[in-house]
Design an enzyme around this catalytic site. Structure first.
Site, PDB file in Angstrom:
ATOM      1  N   SER A  44       6.800   3.175  13.142  1.00 44.11           N
ATOM      2  CA  SER A  44       5.382   3.203  13.501  1.00 44.11           C
ATOM      3  C   SER A  44       5.220   3.883  14.852  1.00 44.11           C
ATOM      4  O   SER A  44       6.129   3.833  15.695  1.00 44.11           O
ATOM      5  CB  SER A  44       4.834   1.770  13.579  1.00 44.11           C
ATOM      6  OG  SER A  44       3.544   1.742  14.161  1.00 44.11           O
TER       7      SER A  44
ATOM      8  N   ILE B  44     -15.997  -4.636  16.074  1.00 48.03           N
ATOM      9  CA  ILE B  44     -15.197  -3.733  16.897  1.00 48.03           C
ATOM     10  C   ILE B  44     -14.782  -4.464  18.159  1.00 48.03           C
ATOM     11  O   ILE B  44     -15.621  -5.035  18.868  1.00 48.03           O
ATOM     12  CB  ILE B  44     -15.998  -2.459  17.269  1.00 48.03           C
ATOM     13  CG1 ILE B  44     -16.274  -1.635  16.008  1.00 48.03           C
ATOM     14  CG2 ILE B  44     -15.243  -1.627  18.301  1.00 48.03           C
ATOM     15  CD1 ILE B  44     -17.083  -0.368  16.276  1.00 48.03           C
TER      16      ILE B  44
ATOM     17  N   PHE C 110       0.813  -1.212   0.000  1.00 49.21           N
ATOM     18  CA  PHE C 110       0.000   0.000   0.000  1.00 49.21           C
ATOM     19  C   PHE C 110       0.853   1.272   0.000  1.00 49.21           C
ATOM     20  O   PHE C 110       0.968   1.969  -1.015  1.00 49.21           O
ATOM     21  CB  PHE C 110      -0.946  -0.048   1.200  1.00 49.21           C
ATOM     22  CG  PHE C 110      -1.684   1.226   1.469  1.00 49.21           C
ATOM     23  CD1 PHE C 110      -2.283   1.931   0.441  1.00 49.21           C
ATOM     24  CD2 PHE C 110      -1.789   1.717   2.766  1.00 49.21           C
ATOM     25  CE1 PHE C 110      -2.972   3.110   0.689  1.00 49.21           C
ATOM     26  CE2 PHE C 110      -2.476   2.881   3.034  1.00 49.21           C
ATOM     27  CZ  PHE C 110      -3.066   3.586   1.987  1.00 49.21           C
TER      28      PHE C 110
ATOM     29  N   ASN D  10      -1.990   4.508  11.135  1.00 46.68           N
ATOM     30  CA  ASN D  10      -3.345   4.297  10.620  1.00 46.68           C
ATOM     31  C   ASN D  10      -3.544   4.976   9.262  1.00 46.68           C
ATOM     32  O   ASN D  10      -4.473   5.758   9.064  1.00 46.68           O
ATOM     33  CB  ASN D  10      -4.380   4.796  11.626  1.00 46.68           C
ATOM     34  CG  ASN D  10      -4.312   4.047  12.939  1.00 46.68           C
ATOM     35  OD1 ASN D  10      -4.672   2.881  13.028  1.00 46.68           O
ATOM     36  ND2 ASN D  10      -3.811   4.711  13.971  1.00 46.68           N
TER      37      ASN D  10
ATOM     38  N   TYR E 230       5.534  -6.210  17.243  1.00 54.68           N
ATOM     39  CA  TYR E 230       5.664  -5.361  16.065  1.00 54.68           C
ATOM     40  C   TYR E 230       6.371  -4.055  16.426  1.00 54.68           C
ATOM     41  O   TYR E 230       7.334  -3.646  15.774  1.00 54.68           O
ATOM     42  CB  TYR E 230       4.287  -5.080  15.462  1.00 54.68           C
ATOM     43  CG  TYR E 230       4.307  -4.082  14.332  1.00 54.68           C
ATOM     44  CD1 TYR E 230       4.835  -4.422  13.089  1.00 54.68           C
ATOM     45  CD2 TYR E 230       3.779  -2.804  14.506  1.00 54.68           C
ATOM     46  CE1 TYR E 230       4.850  -3.501  12.047  1.00 54.68           C
ATOM     47  CE2 TYR E 230       3.780  -1.882  13.470  1.00 54.68           C
ATOM     48  CZ  TYR E 230       4.323  -2.233  12.246  1.00 54.68           C
ATOM     49  OH  TYR E 230       4.334  -1.320  11.221  1.00 54.68           O
TER      50      TYR E 230
END
Length: 330
Positions: free
Chosen positions: A119, A202, A13, A171, A142
């Site tokens: 990140s 969720i 992406f 995000n 991560y």
């Protein structure tokens, strides 16, 4: 003479968008991607593609020797924070050891600048908004791997003179994101569920907050980073300032897709509840002209997602620990 740039994860992406911007600048762009998360159709026209893993030391060294890269843009990673607890070996092999292969090759081949996408997962639970001056406290494998690479780049600069720029995006969403990945990228997950007439899932009560970042507010600046002298040897948060509750995000995604959502609340998983960052340092150095609102960004992505249609949610086949694994991930 045009610069030669390596983009790892360039079929993914963010990587594919960065590669596109580099091609527009006139760079020769070489993409290395193992297609574990990327897609061939994401590779921009004009880029030279090599299929393979950054964990393949021989392949990495061969490419560096062949192309004599000026710049390395390292975006290859399996970026699933929650899942990383259950794929610890896979996470460290891909996100840490593979990164070290690239750093070693960059030093040995005199790369001018190494651009790394880390990140905000490195911060863990910290004082908000998250700032680059804070001491990182990663709470998942991560984030631990990302922080370890940041430290290694600092060491490689001090000992070998390898220049670097580190970004901590968060995000990021937009066209070309893999909406069929059920383990990461909540906006893509929501859109894919709506396209299948499914309720939006969720974890917890939905009051956790995140700031969601349109790809066009991120990729151009990553591509530009080596050309800004003041950016070198610096770490930058990059993305949107405004935080949103996941409950509110679900409503906003439904509006963008023109599909009113139903919500299915699941058991709270292990994750940081609130994460949003200050970008004042980034604004000072890069001087962005505009930022994209969540509504505008979601509408742009929704228009693209509808043309793609629903995507099958593939199951991650190499789960290493099943204890406490959320049932929907089994």
């Amino acid at each position: 003479m045009k610069n030669c740039s390596l983009v790892t994860g360039g079929a993914g992406f963010i990587g594919s968008h960065v590669a596109t911007h580099l091609l527009q600048k006139g760079d020769q762009v070489i993409i290395l991607d193992d297609l574990s998360g990327g897609k061939l159709e994401n590779i921009p026209q004009g880029a030279i593609f090599h299929e393979g893993s950054i964990s393949d030391t021989l392949l990495v060294n061969t490419l560096f020797e062949r192309y004599k890269f000026d710049y390395v843009y390292h975006l290859a990673a399996y970026a699933a924070e929650g899942l990383s607890h259950f794929i610890r070996h896979y996470n460290y092999q891909n996100n840490l050891i593979g990164s070290i292969n690239l750093i070693n090759a960059s030093v040995n081949n005199k790369v001018k600048c190494f651009v790394f996408t880390s990140s905000i997962a490195v911060y863990g639970t910290n004082e908000l908004p998250l700032r680059e001056t804070q001491y990182p406290r990663p709470e998942d494998p991560y984030g631990i791997a990302k922080y370890a690479v940041e430290l290694d780049l600092k060491n490689a600069h001090e000992l070998f003179g390898l220049d670097y720029v580190i970004f901590r995006p968060h995000n990021v969403y937009g066209p070309q994101q893999h909406i069929g990945d059920k383990y990461r990228n909540v906006i893509g997950i929501f859109m894919n569920q709506l396209l299948q007439n499914q309720p939006l899932t969720i974890f917890g009560d939905g009051n956790q907050t995140r700031a969601f970042s349109d790809i066009d507010d991120v990729a151009p600046y990553i591509a530009e980073a080596p050309y800004i002298p003041k950016a070198r040897q610096q770490i930058f948060n990059i993305g949107n300032d405004k935080a949103h509750r996941v409950n509110d995000l679900a409503i906003a995604v439904g509006k963008a897709m023109d599909m009113p959502p139903k919500i299915n609340y699941l058991k709270q998983r292990e994750e940081v509840l609130h994460a949003y960052a200050s970008h004042s340092k980034f604004y000072k150095i890069f001087e962005p002209k505009t930022t994209t609102s969540l509504a505008d960004g979601l509408l742009k992505m929704a228009t693209w997602a509808k043309t793609q249609g629903a995507q099958e949610s593939s199951k991650f086949s190499s789960i290493e620990i099943t204890k406490n694994l959320p049932p929907t991930w089994r």
